[in-house]
Each structure stands twice: as C-alpha cells, then as structure tokens.
Design a protein around this motif. Structure first.
Motif, PDB file in Angstrom:
ATOM      1  N   PRO A 168       6.313   6.678 -12.474  1.00 19.10           N
ATOM      2  CA  PRO A 168       6.663   5.307 -12.620  1.00 19.10           C
ATOM      3  C   PRO A 168       6.817   4.777 -11.092  1.00 19.10           C
ATOM      4  O   PRO A 168       7.067   5.435 -10.049  1.00 19.10           O
ATOM      5  CB  PRO A 168       8.108   5.465 -13.106  1.00 19.10           C
ATOM      6  CG  PRO A 168       7.953   6.912 -13.808  1.00 19.10           C
ATOM      7  CD  PRO A 168       6.985   7.837 -13.153  1.00 19.10           C
ATOM      8  N   GLY A 169       6.282   3.408 -10.839  1.00 21.79           N
ATOM      9  CA  GLY A 169       6.220   2.787  -9.478  1.00 21.79           C
ATOM     10  C   GLY A 169       7.612   2.876  -8.941  1.00 21.79           C
ATOM     11  O   GLY A 169       8.733   2.632  -9.292  1.00 21.79           O
ATOM     12  N   GLY A 170       7.484   3.382  -7.678  1.00 26.07           N
ATOM     13  CA  GLY A 170       8.405   3.716  -6.723  1.00 26.07           C
ATOM     14  C   GLY A 170       9.036   4.711  -6.827  1.00 26.07           C
ATOM     15  O   GLY A 170      10.395   4.828  -5.984  1.00 26.07           O
ATOM     16  N   THR A 171       8.988   5.662  -7.450  1.00 28.07           N
ATOM     17  CA  THR A 171       9.892   7.092  -7.750  1.00 28.07           C
ATOM     18  C   THR A 171       9.355   8.212  -7.150  1.00 28.07           C
ATOM     19  O   THR A 171       9.867   9.144  -6.943  1.00 28.07           O
ATOM     20  CB  THR A 171       9.862   7.424  -9.287  1.00 28.07           C
ATOM     21  OG1 THR A 171       8.480   7.749  -9.744  1.00 28.07           O
ATOM     22  CG2 THR A 171      10.452   6.164 -10.049  1.00 28.07           C
ATOM     23  N   ALA A 172       8.208   8.029  -6.516  1.00 25.86           N
ATOM     24  CA  ALA A 172       7.601   9.210  -5.639  1.00 25.86           C
ATOM     25  C   ALA A 172       7.061   9.054  -4.308  1.00 25.86           C
ATOM     26  O   ALA A 172       7.788   9.187  -3.286  1.00 25.86           O
ATOM     27  CB  ALA A 172       6.494   9.928  -6.542  1.00 25.86           C
ATOM     28  N   GLY A 173       6.089   8.015  -4.203  1.00 26.17           N
ATOM     29  CA  GLY A 173       5.403   7.808  -2.885  1.00 26.17           C
ATOM     30  C   GLY A 173       6.264   7.330  -1.835  1.00 26.17           C
ATOM     31  O   GLY A 173       6.546   7.611  -0.817  1.00 26.17           O
ATOM     32  N   ARG A 174       7.222   6.164  -2.229  1.00 27.03           N
ATOM     33  CA  ARG A 174       7.969   5.318  -1.595  1.00 27.03           C
ATOM     34  C   ARG A 174       8.974   6.219  -0.991  1.00 27.03           C
ATOM     35  O   ARG A 174       9.385   5.969   0.260  1.00 27.03           O
ATOM     36  CB  ARG A 174       8.443   4.103  -2.160  1.00 27.03           C
ATOM     37  CG  ARG A 174       7.440   3.081  -2.074  1.00 27.03           C
ATOM     38  CD  ARG A 174       7.731   2.178  -0.724  1.00 27.03           C
ATOM     39  NE  ARG A 174       6.545   1.582  -0.759  1.00 27.03           N
ATOM     40  CZ  ARG A 174       5.855   1.513   0.432  1.00 27.03           C
ATOM     41  NH1 ARG A 174       6.371   1.625   1.698  1.00 27.03           N
ATOM     42  NH2 ARG A 174       4.661   0.571   0.573  1.00 27.03           N
ATOM     43  N   PRO A 175       9.901   6.885  -1.874  1.00 19.96           N
ATOM     44  CA  PRO A 175      10.901   7.729  -1.588  1.00 19.96           C
ATOM     45  C   PRO A 175      10.519   8.597  -0.591  1.00 19.96           C
ATOM     46  O   PRO A 175      11.084   9.162   0.587  1.00 19.96           O
ATOM     47  CB  PRO A 175      11.437   8.328  -2.617  1.00 19.96           C
ATOM     48  CG  PRO A 175      11.062   7.462  -3.679  1.00 19.96           C
ATOM     49  CD  PRO A 175       9.744   6.795  -3.273  1.00 19.96           C
ATOM     50  N   MET A 176       9.355   9.212  -0.562  1.00 23.44           N
ATOM     51  CA  MET A 176       8.647  10.240   0.530  1.00 23.44           C
ATOM     52  C   MET A 176       8.492   9.751   1.726  1.00 23.44           C
ATOM     53  O   MET A 176       8.753  10.247   2.654  1.00 23.44           O
ATOM     54  CB  MET A 176       7.309  10.695  -0.194  1.00 23.44           C
ATOM     55  CG  MET A 176       7.627  11.880  -1.376  1.00 23.44           C
ATOM     56  SD  MET A 176       6.090  11.955  -2.395  1.00 23.44           S
ATOM     57  CE  MET A 176       4.922  13.110  -1.018  1.00 23.44           C
TER      58      MET A 176
END
Length: 200
Positions: free
Chosen positions: A68-76
C-alpha cells in the motif's frame, strides 16, 4: 557532513509469519542502485515484495513494490535521511506469511528492517567529487597526471590532439586549489571545458 557505509549489512525480522530481509549498502548512484535492486529480485524470485529506498548525490527515490502506498519505500527513506546518509541503498525483501499487518504494521516492519541493519553498519564520511575537464600542453601531461593521483582524483577519458585533454573527477574540497595550481603551472595555457557531468 553526509555519510556512506563501508560495506553492505543485512537484517532479518519475522513479524506475524512474514519474513523481512533488510539490506543497507553503499552505491555510487541511481544506475548502480537499480542494478542492485534487479540483482536482489533475481536472488529472491519467490518474494512477495522487494521494496527499496535510495539517497545518492542529494537525490532520493523510494519504491513500495506493490505494498500500500507510503507504507514501505517512504518510511525506509526517512530512516536514511535521519541518519544523514548519502550514496546508500536500502532494500527490504518480504515473504508474505498470510497475516495482514495493516498500514501501521507495515511501516514499522519496513522501518525496523532498515534500522536494524544500520545498527550494525559502519558509517564513513562521504567524499563528494566534482567533474572537471581541461586541455594542457603536452609538456604538462606527466605533471598533471601525478598531481591528479596525489589529490585522489579519478582520471577519465584522455584525448591527444594539438594538446592533451583530460577528464577527471576530484574531491570537491580540493577542486579550487587544484584548478589554481594547474593554471599557475600552465602559465595560463590551460583551457577549461564544461564537464559532461558532475562526479558522484
């Protein structure tokens, strides 16, 4: 001052039957980062997701790879930012365990995977390079090559014509002094060209 990493470091988390394999590693630029992401995908062909985040040359990128958008790449990416890292790629491979984690659970899982790997990583100061190109008389070629080696510069293409044209990347902190030395040694005969691109 931005930092990079001395070597790749990995982590492994098991959260409600999902396996998260984290990795943080030094990369030169986006091209090398995408090659590494492709290699990680090839190493884990049955993985559900291969998410990644990159900080390189002041630029950033992040990819959720179907989460789901914003749950993986951004937090990393935020973890890399808070650690003042540059020239670093973070990847997290997820093998889905059949239990949904929810948006908050995913953010925590991906953030923790990167943070756990960084706890074991050795940070090193990142040297920023500046690309330069100049033409000098043949008599100065040997001197200039020695000068570049002494400054930790990386020599690129060398073209021999009426004079010698050298492309090189030099640590940014040493660039201005080096340009002055080359101008002095050539008694104003050095011709400076616009570099094709900035160094990494």
């Amino acid at each position: 001052m931005p930092y990079s990493l001395s070597a790749p470091v990995t982590s492994e988390l098991l959260i409600r039957k999902s396996r998260f394999l984290g990795c943080v590693e030094p990369v030169a630029d986006r091209v090398q980062a995408l090659q590494r992401v492709a290699a990680v995908r090839a190493e884990h062909p049955t993985a559900t997701h291969v998410c990644w985040a990159l900080m390189a040359g002041g630029h950033s990128a992040a990819n959720d790879d179907g989460e789901p958008g914003g749950t993986a790449g951004r937090p990393m990416l935020e973890v890399l930012r808070h650690q003042d890292l540059d020239g670093v790629l973070a990847t997290v491979v997820r093998y889905y365990g059949g239990i949904l984690l929810g948006a908050g659970g995913l953010v925590r899982a991906y953030t923790d995977s990167v943070a756990q790997a960084l706890l074991k990583a050795e940070k090193v100061p990142r040297t920023v390079f500046q690309g330069l190109c100049c033409t000098v008389p043949y008599a100065l070629e040997g001197w200039l090559r020695r000068e570049l080696a002494a400054q930790g510069a990386t020599l690129g293409e060398v073209a021999h014509g009426q004079a010698v044209t050298l492309d090189f990347s030099v640590p940014q902190a040493a660039a201005a002094a080096l340009v002055t030395r080359i101008n002095d040694a050539s008694q104003g005969q050095a011709v400076w060209h616009r570099p094709d691109g900035e160094g990494a």
